[in-house]
Design an enzyme around this catalytic site. Structure first.
Site, PDB file in Angstrom:
ATOM      1  N   GLN A 121      10.012   2.094   1.065  1.00  0.00           N
ATOM      2  CA  GLN A 121       9.539   3.687   0.947  1.00  0.00           C
ATOM      3  C   GLN A 121       9.993   4.149   2.483  1.00  0.00           C
ATOM      4  O   GLN A 121       9.922   3.792   3.555  1.00  0.00           O
ATOM      5  CB  GLN A 121       8.097   3.507   1.446  1.00  0.00           C
ATOM      6  N   GLY A 122      10.985   5.397   2.053  1.00  0.00           N
ATOM      7  CA  GLY A 122      11.488   6.045   2.983  1.00  0.00           C
ATOM      8  C   GLY A 122      10.851   7.669   3.533  1.00  0.00           C
ATOM      9  O   GLY A 122      11.629   8.553   2.959  1.00  0.00           O
ATOM     10  N   SER A 156       9.259   0.169   4.663  1.00  0.00           N
ATOM     11  CA  SER A 156       8.683  -0.945   4.396  1.00  0.00           C
ATOM     12  C   SER A 156       9.739  -1.785   3.431  1.00  0.00           C
ATOM     13  O   SER A 156      10.257  -1.290   2.189  1.00  0.00           O
ATOM     14  CB  SER A 156       7.412  -0.773   3.247  1.00  0.00           C
ATOM     15  N   GLU A 239      -1.054   5.354  -3.471  1.00  0.00           N
ATOM     16  CA  GLU A 239      -1.298   4.460  -2.122  1.00  0.00           C
ATOM     17  C   GLU A 239      -2.644   4.607  -1.541  1.00  0.00           C
ATOM     18  O   GLU A 239      -2.977   3.290  -1.136  1.00  0.00           O
ATOM     19  CB  GLU A 239      -0.219   5.010  -1.166  1.00  0.00           C
TER      20      GLU A 239
END
Length: 377
Positions: A121-122, A156, A239
């Site tokens: 995840q950016g 992550s 999320e």
């Protein structure tokens, strides 16, 4: 709202339980926490087992209630956690399933489900903090590619990822939140540098990622250009709304283990501790019912969790910290021994009021989108 399970859902639960009881004893040993290539292989291997048994598609093709049963039963059985598959299975994958084109779903979803590709995840950036919309990573069009320059932090599983769900600014002149685009970036593209970060608990599942004119095909854009904030809200709704569901079950299991340990070491004689554990038991039971309610609401509205996920995330992140504070109380002098159960969990729990949006951000979402209060100035 009916929170009970149908006969078909209970049949799914029974079949899953039987399969888990048969498969789990034969799993290989888990690799060490610092062996990320080994952990990637282990996590992908577990995902492949799920795929071959017909359980991999519960994350997207099954109903939200069936997905909740899957998370509940796998956690209760002590099955491997999603681990390196976390972003792909619980964030990026559901987003692509909800917002991607037919071609994008065909390209990215099957490899995630088969245990072949890992996503990272950016989103967060060093200077953006909790204000995700203030990101500075730029992307400009050059033919059929975007050229991306900038940096991300707390990325992550970047060190073992094949793809990155990446937020970029494609129109810096647009009003805030309106110039952002959601891209799927291949992590082997030239110009990407990954620098692992070590957390307070000693783990290194996060990294800094530096992007120097990385070329990402326009075909990898999910949603329209400059519509990335809306797509991001879909990602964050998964999320906050359902990704933590299995962890609630894990916390209830830990709570039972804490009570048993307290009885063994004499801490159970403290009435204040008993009241504390009793209140936490009620709290996590309520959080599980809230999870069921959120899942039922999502099912009724097309499968994407709503703003109610922020209510869950807000309370769960604090309850988790309170749980491991209670664990330290049960452990007594052993609370500082990093080899003891729950000590590292206590350190990692400190991040939960920051991860997936800080508690302050969640307060704002609840105030504006659920209570209808005006935005602050």
């Amino acid at each position: 709202m009916d929170l009970s399970y149908t006969p078909e859902e209970e049949d799914f639960r029974a079949r899953l339980r039987e399969w888990l009881a048969r498969v789990l004893p034969g799993l290989p040993s888990k690799p060490s926490p610092d062996d990320w290539p080994g952990r990637r292989a282990y996590d992908l291997g577990w995902q492949r087992r799920l795929h071959d048994a017909g359980y991999a598609d519960v994350h997207w093709d099954a109903s939200p209630t069936t997905r909740l049963i899957f998370l509940e039963e796998t956690e209760k059985a002590g099955a491997p956690y999603v681990g390196a598959n976390f972003v792909g299975l619980l964030h990026a994958g559901p987003t692509v399933a909800a917002e991607g084109t037919h071609e994008q779903r065909a390209r990215w979803l099957p490899p995630i489900l088969r245990g072949e590709e890992v996503w990272c995840q950016g989103f967060s950036e060093p200077e953006a903090g909790s204000d995700l919309a203030a990101l500075r990573t730029r992307a400009w069009r050059d033919g059929d590619h975007y050229v991306v320059t900038g940096s991300k932090i707390w990325t992550s599983h970047a060190e073992v990822a094949d793809w990155c769900e990446l937020l970029v600014c494609t129109d810096p002149s647009a009003p805030k939140h309106r110039g952002i685009t959601w891209l799927a970036m291949p992590m082997d593209a030239p110009g990407i540098t990954v620098r692992p970060l070590r957390t307070l608990a000693g783990s290194a599942e996060f990294a800094e990622v530096f992007l120097d004119e990385v070329r990402v095909p326009v075909a990898n854009r999910v949603g329209d250009e400059n519509d990335g904030w809306r797509v991001t809200m879909v990602t964050l709704s998964f999320e906050r709304g359902t990704a933590f569901a299995g962890e609630v079950v894990a916390c209830r299991r830990v709570l039972g283990e804490l009570a048993a340990r307290a009885r063994e070491n004499g801490r159970w004689d403290d009435p204040a501790l008993r009241r504390r554990l009793g209140r936490l038991n009620a709290e996590f039971r309520a959080l599980w019912r809230l999870t069921q309610w959120n899942v039922s609401a999502a099912e009724a509205s097309g499968g994407v969790p709503g703003a109610q996920g922020s209510v869950f995330k807000l309370r769960y992140s604090h309850a988790r910290q309170e749980l491991y504070d209670a664990a330290a109380d049960v452990l007594g002098p052993d609370r500082l021994d990093l080899d003891r159960p729950w000590t590292l969990d206590r350190l990692s729990s400190l991040s939960y009021t920051i991860a997936a949006g800080t508690s302050q951000i969640q307060h704002g979402i609840v105030a504006e989108r659920i209570l209808g209060l005006p935005k602050g100035r």
